[in-house]
Design a protein around this motif. Sequence first.
Motif, mmCIF file in Angstrom:
data_model
loop_
_atom_site.group_PDB
_atom_site.id
_atom_site.type_symbol
_atom_site.label_atom_id
_atom_site.label_comp_id
_atom_site.label_asym_id
_atom_site.label_seq_id
_atom_site.Cartn_x
_atom_site.Cartn_y
_atom_site.Cartn_z
ATOM 1 N N VAL A 25 -5.551 -8.517 0.943
ATOM 2 C CA VAL A 25 -5.033 -9.721 1.607
ATOM 3 C C VAL A 25 -3.539 -9.528 1.798
ATOM 4 C CG1 VAL A 25 -4.767 -12.221 1.502
ATOM 5 C CG2 VAL A 25 -6.782 -11.131 0.457
ATOM 6 N N ASN A 26 -3.095 -9.517 3.058
ATOM 7 C CA ASN A 26 -1.688 -9.308 3.366
ATOM 8 C C ASN A 26 -1.391 -9.917 4.728
ATOM 9 O OD1 ASN A 26 0.929 -7.956 4.013
ATOM 10 N ND2 ASN A 26 0.468 -6.818 2.138
ATOM 11 N N LYS A 27 -0.251 -10.565 4.855
ATOM 12 C CA LYS A 27 0.069 -11.206 6.138
ATOM 13 C C LYS A 27 0.579 -10.204 7.166
ATOM 14 C CE LYS A 27 4.698 -12.745 4.658
ATOM 15 N NZ LYS A 27 5.543 -13.932 4.425
ATOM 16 N N ILE A 72 -7.181 1.819 3.847
ATOM 17 C CA ILE A 72 -8.230 2.205 2.897
ATOM 18 C C ILE A 72 -9.100 1.031 2.492
ATOM 19 C CG2 ILE A 72 -6.837 4.112 1.987
ATOM 20 C CD1 ILE A 72 -6.431 2.324 -0.544
ATOM 21 N N ALA A 73 -8.747 -0.175 2.932
ATOM 22 C CA ALA A 73 -9.493 -1.371 2.528
ATOM 23 C C ALA A 73 -10.860 -1.419 3.206
ATOM 24 C CB ALA A 73 -8.699 -2.628 2.862
ATOM 25 N N ASP A 74 -11.868 -1.859 2.467
ATOM 26 C CA ASP A 74 -13.193 -2.088 3.050
ATOM 27 C C ASP A 74 -13.217 -3.415 3.792
ATOM 28 O OD1 ASP A 74 -14.869 0.203 1.833
ATOM 29 O OD2 ASP A 74 -13.822 -0.631 0.105
ATOM 30 N N TYR A 75 -12.444 -4.379 3.273
ATOM 31 C CA TYR A 75 -12.322 -5.693 3.920
ATOM 32 C C TYR A 75 -10.836 -6.029 4.004
ATOM 33 C CZ TYR A 75 -17.287 -6.003 2.883
ATOM 34 O OH TYR A 75 -18.634 -5.745 2.809
ATOM 35 N N ALA A 76 -10.358 -6.294 5.206
ATOM 36 C CA ALA A 76 -8.947 -6.598 5.421
ATOM 37 C C ALA A 76 -8.795 -8.050 5.861
ATOM 38 C CB ALA A 76 -8.357 -5.671 6.482
ATOM 39 N N VAL A 77 -8.027 -8.799 5.094
ATOM 40 C CA VAL A 77 -7.765 -10.199 5.424
ATOM 41 C C VAL A 77 -6.298 -10.325 5.799
ATOM 42 C CG1 VAL A 77 -7.832 -12.578 4.619
ATOM 43 C CG2 VAL A 77 -9.529 -10.928 3.773
ATOM 44 N N GLU A 85 0.031 -4.572 9.774
ATOM 45 C CA GLU A 85 0.293 -3.124 9.782
ATOM 46 C C GLU A 85 0.434 -2.554 8.367
ATOM 47 O OE1 GLU A 85 0.311 -1.382 12.613
ATOM 48 O OE2 GLU A 85 -0.146 -3.255 13.655
ATOM 49 N N ALA A 86 0.141 -3.333 7.364
ATOM 50 C CA ALA A 86 0.290 -2.865 5.983
ATOM 51 C C ALA A 86 -0.601 -1.645 5.737
ATOM 52 C CB ALA A 86 -0.069 -3.976 5.003
ATOM 53 N N PRO A 87 -0.063 -0.592 5.131
ATOM 54 C CA PRO A 87 -0.847 0.629 4.885
ATOM 55 C C PRO A 87 -2.099 0.413 4.038
ATOM 56 C CG PRO A 87 1.500 1.048 4.541
ATOM 57 C CD PRO A 87 1.339 -0.431 4.723
ATOM 58 N N ILE A 88 -2.113 -0.634 3.210
ATOM 59 C CA ILE A 88 -3.270 -0.899 2.363
ATOM 60 C C ILE A 88 -4.526 -1.106 3.192
ATOM 61 C CG2 ILE A 88 -2.940 -3.407 2.261
ATOM 62 C CD1 ILE A 88 -3.979 -1.215 -0.714
ATOM 63 N N PHE A 89 -4.361 -1.603 4.421
ATOM 64 C CA PHE A 89 -5.521 -1.856 5.271
ATOM 65 C C PHE A 89 -6.214 -0.572 5.714
ATOM 66 C CE2 PHE A 89 -3.497 -6.116 6.636
ATOM 67 C CZ PHE A 89 -4.160 -6.780 5.619
ATOM 68 N N GLY A 94 0.797 -1.224 0.000
ATOM 69 C CA GLY A 94 0.000 0.000 0.000
ATOM 70 C C GLY A 94 0.825 1.267 0.000
ATOM 71 N N ALA A 95 1.908 1.310 -0.782
ATOM 72 C CA ALA A 95 2.686 2.539 -0.924
ATOM 73 C C ALA A 95 1.800 3.611 -1.546
ATOM 74 C CB ALA A 95 3.913 2.291 -1.798
ATOM 75 N N ILE A 96 2.046 4.871 -1.204
ATOM 76 C CA ILE A 96 1.214 5.971 -1.678
ATOM 77 C C ILE A 96 1.144 6.003 -3.200
ATOM 78 C CG2 ILE A 96 3.147 7.614 -1.592
ATOM 79 C CD1 ILE A 96 -0.588 8.371 -0.917
ATOM 80 N N GLN A 97 2.246 5.621 -3.865
ATOM 81 C CA GLN A 97 2.261 5.647 -5.334
ATOM 82 C C GLN A 97 1.240 4.680 -5.918
ATOM 83 O OE1 GLN A 97 4.921 5.422 -3.405
ATOM 84 N NE2 GLN A 97 6.363 7.026 -3.963
ATOM 85 N N HIS A 98 0.980 3.572 -5.195
ATOM 86 C CA HIS A 98 -0.028 2.622 -5.671
ATOM 87 C C HIS A 98 -1.426 3.078 -5.271
ATOM 88 C CE1 HIS A 98 -1.537 -1.239 -7.099
ATOM 89 N NE2 HIS A 98 -2.316 -1.268 -6.026
#
Length: 331
Positions: free
Chosen positions: A293-295, A304-309, A298-302, A276-280
């Motif tokens: 989906v990320n193990k 903004i995610a509506d569903y975090a796995v 603390e991944a930044p993508i979570f 989830g880097a800002i550029q992406h």
Amino acid sequence: MAETIVVIVEQREGKLNRVSWETLTAGQALATETGWTLEAAVAGTGIAELANEVAGKKLAKVYAIESPKLDPYTPDAYAAGLKQFIASKQPRLVLMPHTYQVRDFVPKLATAMERTAISDCIGYKKEGDKLLFTRQMFQGKLAADVTFTCDAPWFVTFQNGAFRGDKVESAPAAAQVETVKIEIADDVIRNKPQEVFKEAKQAVDLTQAEIIVSVGRGIKEQKNIELAKQLAEALGGEIAASRPICDSGWLPMDRQIGSSGQTVAPKLYFALGISGAIQHIVGMKGARTIIAVNKDSEAPIFEIADYAVVGNLFDVIPPLIEELKKAKAAT
């Protein structure tokens, strides 16, 4: 005389670009806030049916700008034709989707009319009598509010995903459609278009995809991309990636999402192994629903995610694919 907003919708080979509905949503919001009249226009050849389709939305009027010189598309013809139309109608504000085609001709159009354009906007705000348009800068790290100091007409393009196309308001009665015939001299068009170039059969405009499965570093190896392709196929979507995947040559560059790739706003966006880097994020945050989906919890993508796995995608995705296949077989 009431001020007017005109939305120039985009059509490709007789079909409306779905991003145009997002721009119409923006136009309706601006018209409500300013009290200005909202109209729309579509340019091309034999476009009466498309104009009637647009006329079903909440608009005061729709213009069908017709000329045989507008098909196939050339920046010279579009700039010349739209200049004639805009000069005759004198709208205060001209809105367009920030597509490849618009990016091609709008600098020429604005310059020909001795005006400026504010491009790739993600929103707007009204401060008193002044309209401000928000643009991202430095790959999304900053946002700037920009306004016009020149006379109208003002040209603005909105980024894909800045507004929801499904939120565009329809009207109980269709708007009036007016055909506008324009004359473009033979010597205006300086190039002769050939067939639309595609690098390969798999080349795709991801801005038109409603479902996207995107992979990042967490996919680990190129051979594992097959798993994401299977998920995309089961969902009826397209495969995409973050920049490191495309830089490595694991997927073509036309599949890259982000500040240096495509900006998308699908109904569903699956982010597999993407930190989830800002550029992406600036390239996909407009998605209606985001499943990540990320193990790494603390991944930044979570954020903004509506569903975090939180889990290993190699444990999560295979059973999901099987369930999707079962559901498809049962229908």
